[in-house]
Design an enzyme around this catalytic site. Sequence first.
Site, PDB file in Angstrom:
ATOM      1  N   THR A  43     128.014  68.476  25.019  1.00  0.00           N
ATOM      2  CA  THR A  43     127.581  68.160  23.651  1.00  0.00           C
ATOM      3  C   THR A  43     127.857  69.341  22.734  1.00  0.00           C
ATOM      4  O   THR A  43     128.408  69.182  21.637  1.00  0.00           O
ATOM      5  CB  THR A  43     126.079  67.828  23.642  1.00  0.00           C
ATOM      6  OG1 THR A  43     125.841  66.739  24.524  1.00  0.00           O
ATOM      7  CG2 THR A  43     125.615  67.452  22.241  1.00  0.00           C
ATOM      8  N   TYR A 105     125.796  54.597  20.855  1.00  0.00           N
ATOM      9  CA  TYR A 105     126.098  53.649  19.779  1.00  0.00           C
ATOM     10  C   TYR A 105     125.389  52.318  19.972  1.00  0.00           C
ATOM     11  O   TYR A 105     124.604  51.904  19.132  1.00  0.00           O
ATOM     12  CB  TYR A 105     127.614  53.437  19.608  1.00  0.00           C
ATOM     13  CG  TYR A 105     127.957  52.582  18.404  1.00  0.00           C
ATOM     14  CD1 TYR A 105     127.762  53.080  17.117  1.00  0.00           C
ATOM     15  CD2 TYR A 105     128.447  51.293  18.540  1.00  0.00           C
ATOM     16  CE1 TYR A 105     128.048  52.298  16.000  1.00  0.00           C
ATOM     17  CE2 TYR A 105     128.739  50.510  17.434  1.00  0.00           C
ATOM     18  CZ  TYR A 105     128.543  51.026  16.168  1.00  0.00           C
ATOM     19  OH  TYR A 105     128.818  50.245  15.073  1.00  0.00           O
ATOM     20  N   LYS A 159     120.606  66.414  34.134  1.00  0.00           N
ATOM     21  CA  LYS A 159     120.326  67.363  33.056  1.00  0.00           C
ATOM     22  C   LYS A 159     119.394  66.658  32.081  1.00  0.00           C
ATOM     23  O   LYS A 159     119.726  65.593  31.553  1.00  0.00           O
ATOM     24  CB  LYS A 159     121.612  67.790  32.341  1.00  0.00           C
ATOM     25  CG  LYS A 159     121.337  68.671  31.116  1.00  0.00           C
ATOM     26  CD  LYS A 159     122.586  68.983  30.310  1.00  0.00           C
ATOM     27  CE  LYS A 159     122.203  69.823  29.083  1.00  0.00           C
ATOM     28  NZ  LYS A 159     123.352  70.118  28.205  1.00  0.00           N
TER      29      LYS A 159
END
Length: 296
Positions: A43, A105, A159
């Site tokens: 990210t 999304y 994570k």
Amino acid sequence: MQGVIVPLVTPFNGDYSIDVPALEEHVEYLQKAGVHGIFVNATTGEFTSLSREERKFLAEKGRELITSAFYLMGTASSNTFEVIELTMHAQDIGADYVVIAPPYYCPLSEEALFKHYAMVAEKVDIPIILYNIPSCANPLSVPLIKRLALEYPNIAGVKETIDSINHIRDVILEVKGERKDFKVFTGLDGHFLNTLILGGDGGIMACANFAPELHLAVWKAFQEKRFEEAFDGARKLAKLSKIYNFALSFASAIKLAMSIMGFSIKPVLRPPYVIDGKEKREEIKKLLEEVLVQRH
């Protein structure tokens, strides 16, 4: 794999092309610092602004450069078949792990999310780290993580970029409790020590791009049972993590901090992301001066 893992920034030039010399320099810096792992196409690395070809290029470049740390490769996409393609590529080039955030999304059911990960896990042997980041993608519940971990041996860990100690506790107790080799990492600098205390395996934390010594000091002090030092370092990390409150994105916060500290990585983000302005830069600079001893 355990300890301090760095979700690597992707350096860009002023024309938005990948700044390969800055990438090489930064990976060398992190390996010299002694981090335990480096995570490319994260990210913080702005992977959603990279083409598939660029992601593969960075994967191959990372495999070339990362020699003294575990090598993690991000292969997330909202297209399951693209995830499979990128994950197979990561396996082929010799990555140690892939990290896969859920599709984003469109909201998905737990069954759809299970099928997404199952389709990938059944195609590859490379260990997979799930990436729970509910602020950006479909959330992964504890029962879903447990189901995936117990049904697929190559789903090796998670994570957790989630600001919830209770969630991390439940993953450690309910998933790691039944599968001892399952790895649990925090994605938030401020949750590093409490994740270790609960029985987690480390952190994949963006501020380690520019302050790995601080994260490594907390890790080492905890392992050696020097708890006052670990507590002191954890308090510094908690304060340092306020950096994310100042900026519009993880990448903006980290690249501004690196620019202030004298790294060669430019404060340039790929559109649609934009770098924060002078006011935010000054807030970040003040925070860095309060928390860190300048080394650059």
